[in-house]
Design an enzyme around this catalytic site. Structure first.
Site, PDB file in Angstrom:
ATOM      1  N   ARG A   1      -1.126  -6.257  12.630  1.00  0.00           N
ATOM      2  CA  ARG A   1      -2.132  -5.726  13.498  1.00  0.00           C
ATOM      3  C   ARG A   1      -2.523  -6.714  14.582  1.00  0.00           C
ATOM      4  O   ARG A   1      -2.659  -6.230  15.810  1.00  0.00           O
ATOM      5  CB  ARG A   1      -3.249  -5.170  12.677  1.00  0.00           C
ATOM      6  CG  ARG A   1      -3.141  -4.245  11.800  1.00  0.00           C
ATOM      7  CD  ARG A   1      -3.493  -2.912  12.206  1.00  0.00           C
ATOM      8  NE  ARG A   1      -3.325  -1.705  11.274  1.00  0.00           N
ATOM      9  CZ  ARG A   1      -4.010  -1.341  10.608  1.00  0.00           C
ATOM     10  NH1 ARG A   1      -5.416  -1.820  10.532  1.00  0.00           N
ATOM     11  NH2 ARG A   1      -3.983  -0.350   9.569  1.00  0.00           N
TER      12      ARG A   1
ATOM     13  N   GLU B   1       0.426   4.149   0.926  1.00  0.00           N
ATOM     14  CA  GLU B   1      -0.259   5.071   1.622  1.00  0.00           C
ATOM     15  C   GLU B   1       0.990   6.147   2.119  1.00  0.00           C
ATOM     16  O   GLU B   1       2.027   6.031   2.659  1.00  0.00           O
ATOM     17  CB  GLU B   1      -0.849   4.462   2.876  1.00  0.00           C
ATOM     18  CG  GLU B   1      -1.816   3.638   2.663  1.00  0.00           C
ATOM     19  CD  GLU B   1      -2.489   2.528   3.573  1.00  0.00           C
ATOM     20  OE1 GLU B   1      -3.670   2.847   4.058  1.00  0.00           O
ATOM     21  OE2 GLU B   1      -1.798   1.695   3.752  1.00  0.00           O
TER      22      GLU B   1
ATOM     23  N   GLU C   1      -8.561  -1.419  13.725  1.00  0.00           N
ATOM     24  CA  GLU C   1      -9.138  -2.315  12.745  1.00  0.00           C
ATOM     25  C   GLU C   1      -8.259  -3.582  12.570  1.00  0.00           C
ATOM     26  O   GLU C   1      -6.977  -3.207  12.223  1.00  0.00           O
ATOM     27  CB  GLU C   1      -9.408  -1.410  11.423  1.00  0.00           C
ATOM     28  CG  GLU C   1      -9.914  -2.423  10.235  1.00  0.00           C
ATOM     29  CD  GLU C   1      -9.686  -1.870   8.920  1.00  0.00           C
ATOM     30  OE1 GLU C   1      -9.802  -0.480   8.808  1.00  0.00           O
ATOM     31  OE2 GLU C   1      -9.410  -2.524   7.847  1.00  0.00           O
TER      32      GLU C   1
ATOM     33  N   ARG D   1       0.885  -1.308   0.157  1.00  0.00           N
ATOM     34  CA  ARG D   1      -0.016   0.146   0.032  1.00  0.00           C
ATOM     35  C   ARG D   1       0.900   1.157   0.126  1.00  0.00           C
ATOM     36  O   ARG D   1       1.644   1.503   0.955  1.00  0.00           O
ATOM     37  CB  ARG D   1      -0.950  -0.031   1.261  1.00  0.00           C
ATOM     38  CG  ARG D   1      -1.746  -1.354   1.421  1.00  0.00           C
ATOM     39  CD  ARG D   1      -3.182  -1.236   0.773  1.00  0.00           C
ATOM     40  NE  ARG D   1      -3.681  -2.594   0.926  1.00  0.00           N
ATOM     41  CZ  ARG D   1      -4.870  -2.787   1.476  1.00  0.00           C
ATOM     42  NH1 ARG D   1      -5.273  -1.767   2.129  1.00  0.00           N
ATOM     43  NH2 ARG D   1      -5.361  -3.641   1.435  1.00  0.00           N
TER      44      ARG D   1
ATOM     45  N   ARG E   1      -0.041   2.597  12.790  1.00  0.00           N
ATOM     46  CA  ARG E   1      -0.669   1.322  12.466  1.00  0.00           C
ATOM     47  C   ARG E   1      -0.667   0.960  10.924  1.00  0.00           C
ATOM     48  O   ARG E   1      -1.114   0.122  10.687  1.00  0.00           O
ATOM     49  CB  ARG E   1      -2.305   1.657  12.644  1.00  0.00           C
ATOM     50  CG  ARG E   1      -2.938   2.396  13.826  1.00  0.00           C
ATOM     51  CD  ARG E   1      -4.257   2.579  13.705  1.00  0.00           C
ATOM     52  NE  ARG E   1      -4.731   3.066  12.629  1.00  0.00           N
ATOM     53  CZ  ARG E   1      -4.612   4.563  12.718  1.00  0.00           C
ATOM     54  NH1 ARG E   1      -3.913   5.421  13.506  1.00  0.00           N
ATOM     55  NH2 ARG E   1      -5.213   5.303  11.613  1.00  0.00           N
ATOM     56  N   HIS E   2       0.224   1.798  10.215  1.00  0.00           N
ATOM     57  CA  HIS E   2       0.185   1.418   8.788  1.00  0.00           C
ATOM     58  C   HIS E   2       1.603   0.914   8.434  1.00  0.00           C
ATOM     59  O   HIS E   2       2.618   1.844   8.863  1.00  0.00           O
ATOM     60  CB  HIS E   2      -0.187   2.677   7.866  1.00  0.00           C
ATOM     61  CG  HIS E   2      -1.823   2.866   8.032  1.00  0.00           C
ATOM     62  ND1 HIS E   2      -2.262   3.578   8.943  1.00  0.00           N
ATOM     63  CD2 HIS E   2      -2.681   2.508   7.404  1.00  0.00           C
ATOM     64  CE1 HIS E   2      -3.621   3.976   8.982  1.00  0.00           C
ATOM     65  NE2 HIS E   2      -3.861   3.041   7.738  1.00  0.00           N
TER      66      HIS E   2
ATOM     67  N   SER F   1     -10.959  -6.511   7.561  1.00  0.00           N
ATOM     68  CA  SER F   1     -12.132  -6.063   6.738  1.00  0.00           C
ATOM     69  C   SER F   1     -12.643  -7.381   5.856  1.00  0.00           C
ATOM     70  O   SER F   1     -11.712  -8.012   5.655  1.00  0.00           O
ATOM     71  CB  SER F   1     -12.035  -4.950   5.694  1.00  0.00           C
ATOM     72  OG  SER F   1     -11.725  -3.744   6.419  1.00  0.00           O
TER      73      SER F   1
HETATM   74  O1  4AD Z   1      -8.960  -3.290   4.914  1.00  0.00           O
HETATM   75  P1  4AD Z   1      -8.294  -3.695   4.040  1.00  0.00           P
HETATM   76  O2  4AD Z   1      -7.809  -2.877   3.101  1.00  0.00           O
HETATM   77  O3  4AD Z   1      -9.294  -4.853   2.952  1.00  0.00           O
HETATM   78  C1  4AD Z   1      -8.708  -5.563   2.060  1.00  0.00           C
HETATM   79  O4  4AD Z   1      -7.691  -5.490   1.560  1.00  0.00           O
HETATM   80  C2  4AD Z   1      -9.813  -6.383   1.461  1.00  0.00           C
HETATM   81  N1  4AD Z   1      -9.485  -7.060   0.335  1.00  0.00           N
HETATM   82  C3  4AD Z   1     -10.171  -7.700   2.436  1.00  0.00           C
HETATM   83  C4  4AD Z   1     -11.312  -8.183   2.018  1.00  0.00           C
HETATM   84  O5  4AD Z   1     -11.128  -9.684   1.956  1.00  0.00           O
HETATM   85  N2  4AD Z   1     -12.641  -7.678   1.939  1.00  0.00           N
HETATM   86  O6  4AD Z   1      -7.186  -4.577   4.520  1.00  0.00           O
HETATM   87  C5  4AD Z   1      -7.352  -5.638   5.318  1.00  0.00           C
HETATM   88  C6  4AD Z   1      -6.546  -5.725   6.705  1.00  0.00           C
HETATM   89  C7  4AD Z   1      -6.965  -4.481   7.445  1.00  0.00           C
HETATM   90  O7  4AD Z   1      -8.144  -4.642   8.110  1.00  0.00           O
HETATM   91  C8  4AD Z   1      -5.577  -4.321   8.099  1.00  0.00           C
HETATM   92  O8  4AD Z   1      -5.646  -5.282   9.386  1.00  0.00           O
HETATM   93  C9  4AD Z   1      -4.646  -4.703   7.474  1.00  0.00           C
HETATM   94  O9  4AD Z   1      -5.277  -5.384   6.320  1.00  0.00           O
HETATM   95  N3  4AD Z   1      -4.116  -3.352   6.591  1.00  0.00           N
HETATM   96  C10 4AD Z   1      -2.787  -3.042   7.018  1.00  0.00           C
HETATM   97  N4  4AD Z   1      -1.920  -3.223   7.807  1.00  0.00           N
HETATM   98  C11 4AD Z   1      -0.915  -2.686   8.040  1.00  0.00           C
HETATM   99  N5  4AD Z   1      -0.604  -1.474   7.198  1.00  0.00           N
HETATM  100  C12 4AD Z   1      -1.574  -1.177   6.511  1.00  0.00           C
HETATM  101  N6  4AD Z   1      -1.169  -0.241   5.529  1.00  0.00           N
HETATM  102  C13 4AD Z   1      -2.726  -1.851   6.011  1.00  0.00           C
HETATM  103  N7  4AD Z   1      -3.634  -1.891   5.229  1.00  0.00           N
HETATM  104  C14 4AD Z   1      -4.500  -2.793   5.722  1.00  0.00           C
HETATM  105 MG    MG Z   2     -10.283  -2.096   6.005  1.00  0.00          MG
END
Ligand code: 4AD
Ligand code: MG
Length: 428
Positions: free
Chosen positions: A402, A213, A351, A211, A219-220, A354
């Site tokens: 996480r 970001e 979180e 990502r 947390r990221h 998801s």
């Molecule tokens: O919430 P996210 O973006 O959801 C998906 O990727 C969907 N495809 C999931 C699905 O099956 N619907 O990412 C899922 C999880 C988040 O809840 C978080 O725990 C972790 O991935 N996550 C990160 N962890 C660390 N750093 C980041 N930048 C993260 N982005 C997401």
């Molecule tokens: Mg999410």
């Protein structure tokens, strides 16, 4: 090289001959004797060494902290040393001498600053409390893997170099793929869904997700480990049930594990399932009741989640998110198109996961792509799998870092990443 791990020694008989190997954490020299603190990945022990000849004296004078040694000695279980156990050295060999001074002390009482620690991460990780984090993470993942395997999920590996965005276009890393432009995958989402059309029924994947970001938060990460599942002939409720059982199995595995003998100090509490469920709308109502503004259709701020999370002791689900804040593939709720069959697993304000029931009907999927400002033509490889018999399906993505972080009550996600990638850090 046969040897005894240091944690074993206290269980062996007094006077037994032992072989240990590890790093010299500390050296104390007296006139006729030297005391070495020897550390391996399982513990630390004092080794005494008689300085009764020139070779040994020379060797000890040359020995530096964090050098790698092996030694043979006699176990003394009546030692005045801490723990009451020491090894009286008969034979010591230096396997690799460490340079001095160390860029980062291992046993220093004062913690070095973040950059010094992470620029010298191989040394930082030598601290037992760091190693423990990765033991916990490993055990957690084993527990989840074993559980999913017992539920007949097939472990799969999908491409990380991809042609289309999964979770929306904003935070993609571009890569040059010969003469084409490609991206590092944000999530295995599209591929795990295609495997439902392929008839795999239940799949899971543990792999990196990327990502781009921009924000640097505690947390990221820009590269994290995602545990993903997808299951056919299932809806969001089935996926939530599978999730709470997976999380429980993972934590149970940590709690029962005896891999790391000094973990008992960490109280790992196995959560009770089912986890409470609260709808997105109910969260807004709760915020309003507490005098906090929040309108329908936007994501919660970290501050708002802190307030929402106050109602729960540990894990809880937030369900029925509005479609504005969920990805295009999320199934709208029957009879109420404003919300979706989606959920997040939360731990207090964080979180963890998801997930959702997905749209399996291709016309609806194309419509949702357009509404999200995406071009269906870019997703043709994906849409095709929906035209020839796609079963209803659901799934989730769980951030391993996480989950580990909340389990160990750590405040910065970088602590649970061996070599974290963040906005500024790409080396080491
Ligand atoms: O919430 P996210 O973006 O959801 C998906 O990727 C969907 N495809 C999931 C699905 O099956 N619907 O990412 C899922 C999880 C988040 O809840 C978080 O725990 C972790 O991935 N996550 C990160 N962890 C660390 N750093 C980041 N930048 C993260 N982005 C997401
Ligand atoms: Mg999410």
């Amino acid at each position: 090289m046969s040897r005894n791990y240091i944690y074993e020694l206290s269980g062996l008989e007094d006077g037994k001959r032992v072989d240990i190997a590890g790093w010299v954490q500390d050296i104390r020299k007296l006139k006729n004797v030297a005391f070495l603190m020897v550390r391996d990945n399982t513990g630390i022990i004092q080794a005494t060494l008689k300085l009764d000849n020139e070779t040994t004296k020379h060797m000890i004078n040359e020995l530096t902290r964090e050098s790698v040694i092996k030694l043979t000695g006699i176990l003394n279980k009546h030692s005045p040393a801490k723990g009451g156990v020491e090894v009286q050295t008969i034979d010591l060999s230096l396997l690799n001498r460490s340079l001095t001074p160390l860029p980062l002390g291992i046993a220093d009482p004062v913690e070095a600053d973040f950059d010094t620690r992470f620029n010298n991460r191989f040394l930082d990780l030598r601290k037992p409390e760091r190693l423990k984090i990765f033991h916990v993470e490993s055990e957690l993942l084993w527990g989840i893997r074993k559980f999913l395997n017992s539920e007949h999920f097939v472990e799969v590996h999908t491409p990380k170099i991809v042609a289309a965005a999964t979770e929306g276009g904003a935070d993609l890393f571009g890569v040059k793929y010969f003469e084409k432009n490609a991206y590092l995958n944000q999530s295995p989402q599209l591929y795990k869904e295609m495997l439902m059309s392929a008839g795999f029924d239940r799949v899971f994947e543990v792999g990196p997700a990327f990502r781009a970001e921009e924000h640097n938060t505690p947390r990221h990460l820009n590269e994290f480990t995602s545990i993903d599942i997808e299951m056919s002939f299932s809806d969001h409720n089935d996926a939530m049930s599978m999730l709470e059982r997976s999380v429980k199995a993972g934590i149970e595995s940590v709690a029962l594990s005896n891999t790391f003998r000094d973990l008992d100090s960490t109280e790992i509490e196995v959560p009770e399932i089912p986890f409470p469920r609260i709808s997105y709308q109910k969260c807004i109502d709760y915020l309003h009741k507490n005098g906090v503004e929040m309108e329908f259709g936007v994501d919660f701020s970290p501050e708002q989640l802190k307030i929402v999370g106050e109602q729960f002791k540990s894990f809880y689900f937030i369900t029925e998110w509005p479609s504005q804040v969920r990805a295009f593939y999320t199934m709208p709720k029957e009879n109420n198109n404003l919300v979706t069959n989606s959920f997040d697993l939360q731990y207090r304000d964080k979180e963890i996961t998801s997930g959702a029931q997905r749209i399996h009907e291709v016309d609806m999927l194309e419509k949702r792509l357009k509404e999200k400002g995406l071009n269906p033509a870019d997703f043709e490889f994906h849409l095709k799998a929906f035209r020839y018999g796609m079963p209803p399906h659901a799934g989730w993505g769980l951030g391993l870092e996480r989950l580990t972080m909340i389990l160990l009550d750590l405040q910065n996600i970088r602590e649970v990443s061996l070599f974290p990638r963040d906005r500024t850090r790409i080396v080491p």
